[in-house]
Design a protein around this motif. Structure first.
Motif, PDB file in Angstrom:
ATOM      1  N   CYS A 239      17.539  -0.703   8.255  1.00 21.91           N
ATOM      2  CA  CYS A 239      17.034  -2.039   7.934  1.00 21.91           C
ATOM      3  C   CYS A 239      17.434  -2.398   6.512  1.00 21.91           C
ATOM      4  O   CYS A 239      17.449  -1.537   5.621  1.00 21.91           O
ATOM      5  CB  CYS A 239      15.506  -2.095   8.033  1.00 21.91           C
ATOM      6  N   ARG A 240      17.699  -3.675   6.300  1.00 23.71           N
ATOM      7  CA  ARG A 240      17.986  -4.144   4.949  1.00 23.71           C
ATOM      8  C   ARG A 240      16.695  -4.232   4.143  1.00 23.71           C
ATOM      9  O   ARG A 240      15.735  -4.873   4.575  1.00 23.71           O
ATOM     10  CB  ARG A 240      18.643  -5.521   5.003  1.00 23.71           C
ATOM     11  N   PRO A 241      16.642  -3.621   2.978  1.00 20.16           N
ATOM     12  CA  PRO A 241      15.451  -3.768   2.130  1.00 20.16           C
ATOM     13  C   PRO A 241      15.338  -5.208   1.616  1.00 20.16           C
ATOM     14  O   PRO A 241      16.346  -5.840   1.288  1.00 20.16           O
ATOM     15  CB  PRO A 241      15.707  -2.790   0.973  1.00 20.16           C
ATOM     16  N   ALA A 242      14.134  -5.717   1.551  1.00 22.13           N
ATOM     17  CA  ALA A 242      13.916  -7.079   1.063  1.00 22.13           C
ATOM     18  C   ALA A 242      14.493  -7.233  -0.331  1.00 22.13           C
ATOM     19  O   ALA A 242      14.307  -6.376  -1.200  1.00 22.13           O
ATOM     20  CB  ALA A 242      12.417  -7.388   1.051  1.00 22.13           C
ATOM     21  N   GLU A 243      15.218  -8.331  -0.533  1.00 25.41           N
ATOM     22  CA  GLU A 243      15.850  -8.649  -1.822  1.00 25.41           C
ATOM     23  C   GLU A 243      16.784  -7.535  -2.280  1.00 25.41           C
ATOM     24  O   GLU A 243      17.053  -7.381  -3.479  1.00 25.41           O
ATOM     25  CB  GLU A 243      14.777  -8.939  -2.884  1.00 25.41           C
ATOM     26  N   ASP A 244      17.271  -6.761  -1.318  1.00 32.85           N
ATOM     27  CA  ASP A 244      18.226  -5.673  -1.601  1.00 32.85           C
ATOM     28  C   ASP A 244      17.702  -4.675  -2.625  1.00 32.85           C
ATOM     29  O   ASP A 244      18.471  -4.085  -3.398  1.00 32.85           O
ATOM     30  CB  ASP A 244      19.574  -6.247  -2.058  1.00 32.85           C
ATOM     31  N   ARG A 245      16.406  -4.460  -2.616  1.00 27.28           N
ATOM     32  CA  ARG A 245      15.837  -3.440  -3.501  1.00 27.28           C
ATOM     33  C   ARG A 245      16.269  -2.054  -3.026  1.00 27.28           C
ATOM     34  O   ARG A 245      16.732  -1.878  -1.902  1.00 27.28           O
ATOM     35  CB  ARG A 245      14.311  -3.526  -3.511  1.00 27.28           C
ATOM     36  N   ASP A 246      16.083  -1.066  -3.877  1.00 27.37           N
ATOM     37  CA  ASP A 246      16.415   0.300  -3.509  1.00 27.37           C
ATOM     38  C   ASP A 246      15.307   0.865  -2.631  1.00 27.37           C
ATOM     39  O   ASP A 246      14.129   0.816  -3.011  1.00 27.37           O
ATOM     40  CB  ASP A 246      16.566   1.155  -4.771  1.00 27.37           C
ATOM     41  N   PRO A 247      15.623   1.390  -1.443  1.00 28.77           N
ATOM     42  CA  PRO A 247      14.579   1.988  -0.610  1.00 28.77           C
ATOM     43  C   PRO A 247      13.894   3.148  -1.328  1.00 28.77           C
ATOM     44  O   PRO A 247      14.489   3.833  -2.164  1.00 28.77           O
ATOM     45  CB  PRO A 247      15.351   2.483   0.616  1.00 28.77           C
ATOM     46  N   THR A 248      12.638   3.355  -0.980  1.00 31.15           N
ATOM     47  CA  THR A 248      11.871   4.430  -1.597  1.00 31.15           C
ATOM     48  C   THR A 248      12.191   5.776  -0.938  1.00 31.15           C
ATOM     49  O   THR A 248      12.756   5.833   0.163  1.00 31.15           O
ATOM     50  CB  THR A 248      10.373   4.167  -1.460  1.00 31.15           C
TER      51      THR A 248
ATOM     52  N   VAL B 238       0.856  -1.187   0.000  1.00 26.01           N
ATOM     53  CA  VAL B 238       0.000   0.000   0.000  1.00 26.01           C
ATOM     54  C   VAL B 238       0.889   1.233   0.000  1.00 26.01           C
ATOM     55  O   VAL B 238       1.665   1.440   0.936  1.00 26.01           O
ATOM     56  CB  VAL B 238      -0.925   0.020   1.236  1.00 26.01           C
ATOM     57  N   PRO B 239       0.839   2.054  -1.030  1.00 27.14           N
ATOM     58  CA  PRO B 239       1.719   3.224  -1.098  1.00 27.14           C
ATOM     59  C   PRO B 239       1.443   4.199   0.045  1.00 27.14           C
ATOM     60  O   PRO B 239       0.298   4.360   0.483  1.00 27.14           O
ATOM     61  CB  PRO B 239       1.369   3.851  -2.458  1.00 27.14           C
ATOM     62  N   PHE B 240       2.499   4.833   0.520  1.00 28.35           N
ATOM     63  CA  PHE B 240       2.341   5.857   1.536  1.00 28.35           C
ATOM     64  C   PHE B 240       1.638   7.075   0.956  1.00 28.35           C
ATOM     65  O   PHE B 240       1.924   7.504  -0.159  1.00 28.35           O
ATOM     66  CB  PHE B 240       3.714   6.318   2.051  1.00 28.35           C
ATOM     67  N   LYS B 241       0.730   7.653   1.728  1.00 30.31           N
ATOM     68  CA  LYS B 241       0.205   8.959   1.393  1.00 30.31           C
ATOM     69  C   LYS B 241       1.149  10.009   1.969  1.00 30.31           C
ATOM     70  O   LYS B 241       1.825   9.778   2.964  1.00 30.31           O
ATOM     71  CB  LYS B 241      -1.203   9.133   1.968  1.00 30.31           C
ATOM     72  N   LYS B 242       1.194  11.177   1.339  1.00 29.07           N
ATOM     73  CA  LYS B 242       2.131  12.217   1.745  1.00 29.07           C
ATOM     74  C   LYS B 242       1.965  12.588   3.215  1.00 29.07           C
ATOM     75  O   LYS B 242       2.946  12.725   3.957  1.00 29.07           O
ATOM     76  CB  LYS B 242       1.946  13.452   0.867  1.00 29.07           C
ATOM     77  N   ASP B 243       0.714  12.737   3.667  1.00 27.76           N
ATOM     78  CA  ASP B 243       0.483  13.112   5.061  1.00 27.76           C
ATOM     79  C   ASP B 243       0.945  12.018   6.012  1.00 27.76           C
ATOM     80  O   ASP B 243       1.421  12.302   7.122  1.00 27.76           O
ATOM     81  CB  ASP B 243      -0.999  13.402   5.291  1.00 27.76           C
ATOM     82  N   ASP B 244       0.799  10.756   5.590  1.00 29.60           N
ATOM     83  CA  ASP B 244       1.235   9.643   6.432  1.00 29.60           C
ATOM     84  C   ASP B 244       2.751   9.621   6.559  1.00 29.60           C
ATOM     85  O   ASP B 244       3.288   9.361   7.640  1.00 29.60           O
ATOM     86  CB  ASP B 244       0.735   8.326   5.848  1.00 29.60           C
ATOM     87  N   VAL B 245       3.448   9.910   5.462  1.00 28.86           N
ATOM     88  CA  VAL B 245       4.909   9.969   5.504  1.00 28.86           C
ATOM     89  C   VAL B 245       5.360  11.039   6.489  1.00 28.86           C
ATOM     90  O   VAL B 245       6.226  10.813   7.343  1.00 28.86           O
ATOM     91  CB  VAL B 245       5.484  10.252   4.105  1.00 28.86           C
ATOM     92  N   ARG B 246       4.763  12.213   6.399  1.00 29.05           N
ATOM     93  CA  ARG B 246       5.143  13.311   7.288  1.00 29.05           C
ATOM     94  C   ARG B 246       4.835  12.971   8.736  1.00 29.05           C
ATOM     95  O   ARG B 246       5.624  13.264   9.643  1.00 29.05           O
ATOM     96  CB  ARG B 246       4.431  14.591   6.864  1.00 29.05           C
TER      97      ARG B 246
END
Length: 266
Positions: free
Chosen positions: A159-168, A53-61
């Motif tokens: 934290c290590r990202p799963a499967e070494d993906r690039d963090p968002t 589920v993508p983060f909403k901008k207000d949730d990130v803040r």
């Protein structure tokens, strides 16, 4: 002889680099406007976000503001480490085995910052292991003449990202207050981001080529930032070792460190 170059590099002490200042409190990282009065209490850690589920901008803040408030009350690095270990503010917590906080005590005044831990680092709970870690150790010990245990090494992401993906970008924003407080508590005078992503994040210039960030001393708050290459890239492209050595000499000059062989014994 320089540990990273076949020929001599000019001393940064005799050729001082240009200096730029980075303003603090930029909209990209400052969540003070989204913080609410918590009346002296520590806000609860948010529940782990739902996968996919993508983060909403207000949730990130909001999540970043909670992390910032919790980090602010950590009185020392051990207290901060313990709170980081229980962090559930972003999606990276879902698959981790353990957090990777830091290595070294930072008493030399320098902090190296990578982007995110890998599988070996997660397994052992320490940043920069394996071949790239060995090269970083050589840079610190053979090049700078410092024990690895006296510098501090960490990552933007704990934290290590799963499967070494690039963090968002959202994950980086939420995790940033942990690093900011870690820098404060470590007392670092010089911070050396390793690689383009770590440098762009610390200097609030994401997606900026590393070559545009190297070769100068940036001021961020009460410390200086000197960007250089990720050791993993140096293993892939040894031709960049000479430039890396110039960056390390620049950091040494800011720390007041002369060449290891010319220092008076303490």
């Amino acid at each position: 002889a320089a540990p990273l170059a076949g020929s001599r590099a000019r001393s940064a002490a005799t050729n001082p680099p240009p200096t730029t200042r980075i303003p603090t409190g930029s909209p990209e990282t400052d969540d003070s406007r989204s913080r609410k009065d918590i009346s002296g209490s520590i806000p609860d850690m948010p529940f782990a976000p739902e996968r996919g589920v993508p983060f909403k901008k207000d949730d990130v803040r909001a999540r970043a503001a909670i992390v910032r408030a919790r980090a602010a009350v950590a009185s020392d690095l051990e207290a901060l480490r313990l709170d980081v270990a229980g962090c559930t503010a972003c999606t990276l917590c879902a698959d981790r085995q353990r957090t990777v906080f830091a290595d070294g005590d930072g008493s030399a005044g320098v902090l190296f910052v990578g982007w995110a831990p890998g599988s070996l680092e997660e397994e052992q709970g320490k940043p920069f292991l394996g071949r790239s870690g060995k090269l970083l150790t050589d840079i610190i010990e053979k090049g700078m003449g410092l024990p690895r245990s006296k510098v501090m090494i960490t990552n933007v992401h704990k934290c290590r990202p799963a499967e070494d993906r690039d963090p968002t970008a959202a994950e980086a924003h939420i995790c940033s207050p942990w690093l900011e407080r870690q820098i404060e508590l470590s007392g670092a005078r010089v911070v050396v981001p390793l690689g383009e992503r770590a440098a762009g994040h610390l200097l609030r210039r994401p997606n900026t080529p590393l070559e545009s960030l190297r070769g100068q001393v940036h001021r961020v708050g009460g410390y200086k930032v000197i960007a250089t290459y990720d050791p993993a890239l140096l293993l892939e492209d040894p031709s960049k070792k000479r430039a890396c050595w110039a960056d390390i000499q620049r950091a040494m000059a800011e720390l007041g460190l002369g060449p290891p062989g010319q220092r008076s014994p303490k």
